[in-house]
Write a protein that holds these residues in place. Structure first.
Motif, PDB file in Angstrom:
ATOM      1  N   ALA A  50       0.869  -1.174   0.000  1.00 22.94           N
ATOM      2  CA  ALA A  50       0.000   0.000   0.000  1.00 22.94           C
ATOM      3  C   ALA A  50       0.903   1.221   0.000  1.00 22.94           C
ATOM      4  N   PHE A  51       0.388   2.317  -0.517  1.00 20.85           N
ATOM      5  CA  PHE A  51       1.126   3.558  -0.390  1.00 20.85           C
ATOM      6  C   PHE A  51       1.066   3.997   1.059  1.00 20.85           C
ATOM      7  N   SER A  52       2.151   4.539   1.548  1.00 20.18           N
ATOM      8  CA  SER A  52       2.212   5.017   2.923  1.00 20.18           C
ATOM      9  C   SER A  52       1.238   6.175   3.104  1.00 20.18           C
ATOM     10  N   PRO A  53       0.477   6.197   4.215  1.00 15.33           N
ATOM     11  CA  PRO A  53      -0.430   7.328   4.444  1.00 15.33           C
ATOM     12  C   PRO A  53       0.322   8.647   4.638  1.00 15.33           C
ATOM     13  N   ASN A  54       1.583   8.580   5.039  1.00 17.54           N
ATOM     14  CA  ASN A  54       2.364   9.799   5.266  1.00 17.54           C
ATOM     15  C   ASN A  54       3.130  10.256   4.035  1.00 17.54           C
ATOM     16  N   ASN A  55       3.339   9.366   3.072  1.00 20.14           N
ATOM     17  CA  ASN A  55       4.077   9.712   1.864  1.00 20.14           C
ATOM     18  C   ASN A  55       3.542   8.874   0.715  1.00 20.14           C
ATOM     19  N   PRO A  56       2.707   9.444  -0.151  1.00 23.29           N
ATOM     20  CA  PRO A  56       2.045   8.663  -1.190  1.00 23.29           C
ATOM     21  C   PRO A  56       2.995   8.123  -2.274  1.00 23.29           C
ATOM     22  N   GLN A  57       4.268   8.452  -2.215  1.00 24.64           N
ATOM     23  CA  GLN A  57       5.230   7.891  -3.158  1.00 24.64           C
ATOM     24  C   GLN A  57       6.007   6.719  -2.547  1.00 24.64           C
ATOM     25  N   THR A  58       5.759   6.402  -1.278  1.00 25.00           N
ATOM     26  CA  THR A  58       6.478   5.346  -0.575  1.00 25.00           C
ATOM     27  C   THR A  58       5.538   4.168  -0.331  1.00 25.00           C
ATOM     28  N   THR A  59       6.027   2.972  -0.570  1.00 28.77           N
ATOM     29  CA  THR A  59       5.201   1.792  -0.354  1.00 28.77           C
ATOM     30  C   THR A  59       5.487   1.152   1.004  1.00 28.77           C
ATOM     31  N   GLU A  60       4.468   0.449   1.506  1.00 24.79           N
ATOM     32  CA  GLU A  60       4.596  -0.329   2.736  1.00 24.79           C
ATOM     33  C   GLU A  60       4.033  -1.725   2.472  1.00 24.79           C
ATOM     34  N   LEU A  61       4.844  -2.747   2.726  1.00 21.10           N
ATOM     35  CA  LEU A  61       4.389  -4.130   2.642  1.00 21.10           C
ATOM     36  C   LEU A  61       3.474  -4.388   3.829  1.00 21.10           C
ATOM     37  N   LEU A  62       2.261  -4.867   3.565  1.00 22.78           N
ATOM     38  CA  LEU A  62       1.313  -5.119   4.642  1.00 22.78           C
ATOM     39  C   LEU A  62       1.557  -6.491   5.249  1.00 22.78           C
ATOM     40  N   ASP A  63       1.333  -6.578   6.548  1.00 19.85           N
ATOM     41  CA  ASP A  63       1.465  -7.832   7.279  1.00 19.85           C
ATOM     42  C   ASP A  63       0.140  -8.574   7.165  1.00 19.85           C
ATOM     43  N   MET A  64       0.050  -9.508   6.220  1.00 21.20           N
ATOM     44  CA  MET A  64      -1.188 -10.228   5.965  1.00 21.20           C
ATOM     45  C   MET A  64      -1.381 -11.414   6.913  1.00 21.20           C
ATOM     46  N   SER A  65      -0.448 -11.621   7.819  1.00 19.20           N
ATOM     47  CA  SER A  65      -0.564 -12.643   8.866  1.00 19.20           C
ATOM     48  C   SER A  65      -0.387 -11.954  10.211  1.00 19.20           C
ATOM     49  N   PRO A  66      -1.349 -11.083  10.589  1.00 17.69           N
ATOM     50  CA  PRO A  66      -1.162 -10.271  11.790  1.00 17.69           C
ATOM     51  C   PRO A  66      -1.175 -11.094  13.072  1.00 17.69           C
ATOM     52  N   GLY A  67      -0.677 -10.460  14.113  1.00 19.30           N
ATOM     53  CA  GLY A  67      -0.674 -11.087  15.423  1.00 19.30           C
ATOM     54  C   GLY A  67       0.668 -11.008  16.097  1.00 19.30           C
ATOM     55  N   GLY A  68       1.709 -10.784  15.346  1.00 19.87           N
ATOM     56  CA  GLY A  68       3.051 -10.642  15.897  1.00 19.87           C
ATOM     57  C   GLY A  68       3.769  -9.546  15.143  1.00 19.87           C
ATOM     58  N   PRO A  69       4.973  -9.216  15.544  1.00 18.66           N
ATOM     59  CA  PRO A  69       5.703  -8.155  14.856  1.00 18.66           C
ATOM     60  C   PRO A  69       6.088  -8.571  13.447  1.00 18.66           C
ATOM     61  N   LEU A  70       6.099  -7.609  12.543  1.00 23.47           N
ATOM     62  CA  LEU A  70       6.569  -7.863  11.184  1.00 23.47           C
ATOM     63  C   LEU A  70       8.082  -7.921  11.243  1.00 23.47           C
ATOM     64  N   ASP A  71       8.640  -9.090  11.011  1.00 18.50           N
ATOM     65  CA  ASP A  71      10.073  -9.305  11.071  1.00 18.50           C
ATOM     66  C   ASP A  71      10.669  -9.007   9.706  1.00 18.50           C
ATOM     67  N   VAL A  72      11.448  -7.927   9.596  1.00 15.83           N
ATOM     68  CA  VAL A  72      11.954  -7.516   8.300  1.00 15.83           C
ATOM     69  C   VAL A  72      12.919  -8.517   7.706  1.00 15.83           C
ATOM     70  N   GLU A  73      13.505  -9.388   8.521  1.00 13.13           N
ATOM     71  CA  GLU A  73      14.383 -10.427   7.981  1.00 13.13           C
ATOM     72  C   GLU A  73      13.586 -11.638   7.520  1.00 13.13           C
ATOM     73  N   ASN A  74      12.337 -11.771   7.995  1.00 14.11           N
ATOM     74  CA  ASN A  74      11.482 -12.882   7.604  1.00 14.11           C
ATOM     75  C   ASN A  74      10.069 -12.338   7.425  1.00 14.11           C
ATOM     76  N   PRO A  75       9.866 -11.489   6.410  1.00 12.39           N
ATOM     77  CA  PRO A  75       8.581 -10.815   6.262  1.00 12.39           C
ATOM     78  C   PRO A  75       7.476 -11.812   5.928  1.00 12.39           C
ATOM     79  N   ASP A  76       6.287 -11.547   6.451  1.00  9.91           N
ATOM     80  CA  ASP A  76       5.176 -12.444   6.180  1.00  9.91           C
ATOM     81  C   ASP A  76       4.029 -11.668   5.534  1.00  9.91           C
ATOM     82  N   GLY A  77       4.367 -10.855   4.551  1.00  9.47           N
ATOM     83  CA  GLY A  77       3.361 -10.076   3.837  1.00  9.47           C
ATOM     84  C   GLY A  77       2.679 -10.894   2.770  1.00  9.47           C
ATOM     85  N   VAL A  78       2.562 -12.187   2.988  1.00 12.50           N
ATOM     86  CA  VAL A  78       1.978 -13.079   2.000  1.00 12.50           C
ATOM     87  C   VAL A  78       0.485 -13.155   2.200  1.00 12.50           C
ATOM     88  N   PHE A  79      -0.255 -13.118   1.112  1.00 14.95           N
ATOM     89  CA  PHE A  79      -1.715 -13.170   1.172  1.00 14.95           C
ATOM     90  C   PHE A  79      -2.187 -14.378   0.401  1.00 14.95           C
TER      91      PHE A  79
END
Length: 196
Positions: free
Chosen positions: A167-196
């Motif tokens: 999604a585009f960042s709400p604070n900067n519409p030119q910056t993207t953010e990978l969404l955590d599609m498996s919520p419940g724990g922290p988004l681990d940037v070394e093991n991202p779980d933005g899988v849907f």
């Protein structure tokens, strides 16, 4: 490591051009890290910001969401040592994905999306637009092809049967953010779980 986008004056004869410049220091623990850093800085020289993440705790979009700088481990503009492709939204911003290769989804249905890395296919990016005024979401399907060959590793393998949702960042519409599609724990940037 550093990149300057369109900020450096460069004279040729009597004409002064504004140029971009990227440079990388000599420190790199291995060739893979050096390749990632070079590709990352070239991305900045092309005008791309970091590929980030968003962690909303037990939710996907709402609540106390945290912006995670470099939080997309599947994008060379994010974290890690991969020399991965830019995400689909960034490729669209660069003009590398055309409107003809973009599917706009504004109603329920069944859709087909081709791998982002595959040449000659027609649909590489799906933009989901919601009626509540929320910025569009971008769906991309990634496979271990070319620069994305590292998706065969332990971190990337789970994504081969799903989609990444940016999604585009709400604070900067030119910056993207990978969404955590498996919520419940922290988004681990070394093991991202933005899988849907």
């Amino acid at each position: 490591y550093c990149s300057f986008v369109g900020e450096l004056p460069f004279a040729i004869g009597s004409t002064v051009y504004t140029t971009s410049e990227s440079w990388v220091g000599f420190y790199a623990p291995n060739a893979e890290h050096l390749n990632h850093t070079l590709a990352h800085e070239i991305g900045h020289a092309l005008g791309l910001p970091h590929a980030n993440g968003r962690d909303c705790g037990n939710d996907i979009l709402h609540g106390e969401c945290k912006h995670i700088e470099y939080g997309n481990g599947f994008d060379v503009m994010g974290t890690g040592s991969r020399s991965s492709h830019f995400n689909a939204l960034y490729k669209k911003l660069l003009g590398w994905i055309t409107p003809q290769e973009t599917l706009v989804i504004d109603r329920s249905g069944q859709y087909t999306l081709h791998p982002l890395e595959q040449k000659g296919v027609t649909l590489k990016l799906a933009e989901v637009r919601l009626n509540d005024g929320t910025a569009p979401f971008a769906l991309e399907y990634r496979q271990p092809i070319g620069f994305d060959k590292d998706l065969n590793d332990e971190v990337g393998t789970p994504n081969q049967h799903g989609l990444l949702v940016n999604a585009f960042s709400p604070n900067n519409p030119q910056t993207t953010e990978l969404l955590d599609m498996s919520p419940g724990g922290p988004l681990d940037v070394e093991n991202p779980d933005g899988v849907f």
